[in-house]
Design a protein around this motif. Sequence first.
Motif, PDB file in Angstrom:
ATOM      1  N   THR A 193      18.226 -20.696 -36.864  1.00  0.00           N
ATOM      2  CA  THR A 193      16.409 -20.767 -36.462  1.00  0.00           C
ATOM      3  C   THR A 193      16.480 -19.986 -36.907  1.00  0.00           C
ATOM      4  N   ASN A 194      15.285 -19.701 -36.994  1.00  0.00           N
ATOM      5  CA  ASN A 194      14.167 -18.654 -37.639  1.00  0.00           C
ATOM      6  C   ASN A 194      13.795 -17.506 -36.394  1.00  0.00           C
ATOM      7  N   GLN A 195      13.718 -18.136 -35.155  1.00  0.00           N
ATOM      8  CA  GLN A 195      14.387 -17.697 -34.839  1.00  0.00           C
ATOM      9  C   GLN A 195      14.912 -16.398 -33.920  1.00  0.00           C
ATOM     10  N   SER A 196      14.584 -15.385 -33.267  1.00  0.00           N
ATOM     11  CA  SER A 196      15.639 -14.231 -33.271  1.00  0.00           C
ATOM     12  C   SER A 196      15.470 -13.439 -32.178  1.00  0.00           C
ATOM     13  N   SER A 197      16.473 -13.127 -31.229  1.00  0.00           N
ATOM     14  CA  SER A 197      16.383 -12.986 -30.121  1.00  0.00           C
ATOM     15  C   SER A 197      16.904 -13.281 -28.965  1.00  0.00           C
ATOM     16  N   PHE A 255      19.510 -11.714 -34.868  1.00  0.00           N
ATOM     17  CA  PHE A 255      20.939 -12.108 -33.757  1.00  0.00           C
ATOM     18  C   PHE A 255      20.046 -13.115 -32.834  1.00  0.00           C
ATOM     19  N   ASN A 256      21.224 -13.324 -32.637  1.00  0.00           N
ATOM     20  CA  ASN A 256      21.210 -15.070 -31.070  1.00  0.00           C
ATOM     21  C   ASN A 256      22.434 -14.269 -30.750  1.00  0.00           C
ATOM     22  N   SER A 273      15.139 -26.909 -24.072  1.00  0.00           N
ATOM     23  CA  SER A 273      13.831 -27.377 -25.063  1.00  0.00           C
ATOM     24  C   SER A 273      14.650 -27.470 -26.280  1.00  0.00           C
ATOM     25  N   LEU A 274      15.501 -26.331 -27.284  1.00  0.00           N
ATOM     26  CA  LEU A 274      15.586 -26.031 -28.504  1.00  0.00           C
ATOM     27  C   LEU A 274      16.415 -26.661 -28.707  1.00  0.00           C
ATOM     28  N   ILE A 275      18.120 -27.152 -27.585  1.00  0.00           N
ATOM     29  CA  ILE A 275      18.778 -27.319 -28.038  1.00  0.00           C
ATOM     30  C   ILE A 275      19.756 -28.795 -27.403  1.00  0.00           C
ATOM     31  N   GLY A 276      18.751 -29.221 -26.078  1.00  0.00           N
ATOM     32  CA  GLY A 276      18.900 -30.344 -25.208  1.00  0.00           C
ATOM     33  C   GLY A 276      19.038 -31.520 -25.775  1.00  0.00           C
ATOM     34  N   PRO A 277      19.379 -32.499 -25.254  1.00  0.00           N
ATOM     35  CA  PRO A 277      19.887 -32.726 -24.171  1.00  0.00           C
ATOM     36  C   PRO A 277      21.352 -32.471 -24.171  1.00  0.00           C
ATOM     37  N   PHE A 278      22.296 -32.299 -23.256  1.00  0.00           N
ATOM     38  CA  PHE A 278      23.719 -32.064 -23.158  1.00  0.00           C
ATOM     39  C   PHE A 278      24.812 -33.354 -22.979  1.00  0.00           C
ATOM     40  N   ILE A 279      26.121 -32.739 -23.723  1.00  0.00           N
ATOM     41  CA  ILE A 279      26.830 -34.124 -22.529  1.00  0.00           C
ATOM     42  C   ILE A 279      27.100 -33.983 -20.877  1.00  0.00           C
ATOM     43  N   GLY A 280      27.115 -34.748 -20.440  1.00  0.00           N
ATOM     44  CA  GLY A 280      27.545 -35.155 -18.973  1.00  0.00           C
ATOM     45  C   GLY A 280      29.004 -34.572 -18.593  1.00  0.00           C
ATOM     46  N   LEU A 281      28.764 -34.663 -17.476  1.00  0.00           N
ATOM     47  CA  LEU A 281      30.188 -33.967 -16.876  1.00  0.00           C
ATOM     48  C   LEU A 281      30.747 -36.061 -17.037  1.00  0.00           C
TER      49      LEU A 281
END
Length: 325
Positions: free
Chosen positions: A248-252, A184-185, A303-311
């Motif tokens: 992702t295979n990562q959890s928590s 779970f995440n 680091s996992l899902i960036g970069p993000f859409i700006g304002l």
Amino acid sequence: MSTVFVSGANGYIAQHLIVQLLSKGYSVIGSTRSEDKGENLKKNLNSNDFKYVVIPDIIREDAFDEVLRSNPQITGFFHAASPVVFDVKNLEEDIILPAIKGTTNVLNSIQKFAPQITRFVYTSSYVAIGSHLDTKDTVLTEETWNQIPREGAEDSDLAYAISKTYAEKAVWEFVEKNSPNFTFNTVNPTYVLGPQAFDSEVKGTLNFSAEIINKILKLKPEDEVPEFRGVFIDVRDTARAHLFALETNQSSLRLLCNENYFTNQMCLDIINKNFSLDLPKGSPGTGNDFSQRPTIDNSKTRSLIGPFIGLEESVVDTVKQVVDN
């Protein structure tokens, strides 16, 4: 083709999530509170890989039993449904308990009837991480928890923050106690801005966070610009975070989805720069000092899902959709 379930499927974030899921080849079953809402979403999605079930009350203990019992092909579950109501009589009974019960009901139903589910994603919130108790010296990260006590609900805003905090904690406690088959995440977004998933969803009043921009568009030239400041993430990035949390295979993980601070004046400046609308000017370029606000360090999430859409992109896309519809 993997089948996933999305509770609260007609929600602002959930609709974007389902669009992204379908584009990646998933089959999606979503829950809505009424047949009308389900049919509207089905029409908008226009996909044979989406179907819906009506669950009018997620706080019923058996609310999710039947859909999980009868759909053994479901291997992933997004719990995105949660009450967002503020005009209530009893804060504990009408806001806090429904969020917690809705979450524990889902988890218990999965444990009983859907052992094949291997991935669980919970839509939490930034308010489970930060609160009005934070100061300019506070550093908020993915590991931080809101420190408002359970009995500290003095108004509906605080009750909502408490509801999201304790509903998310219920997930962590369930996993620790029951060692379920799923990883779970959680996704913890700040104020979610950006366009609706479908143009047909642009209405007079939008959902709670998207209405922030819509309220600015309703101002008259002579109006004062209401003061408002907060932290934001675009809805499309929020949906993308959910998809990552599933795959992702990562959890928590707690994915703290935040791009930056913003104010009404900053949004108005962007609108006036990009559109010729009959709006007030306010005090252009002012009010963007956030030195007295907490530091939000979501470098792990970035680091996992960036970069993000700006304002600017988020506001422009939102306004363009509203103006065109």
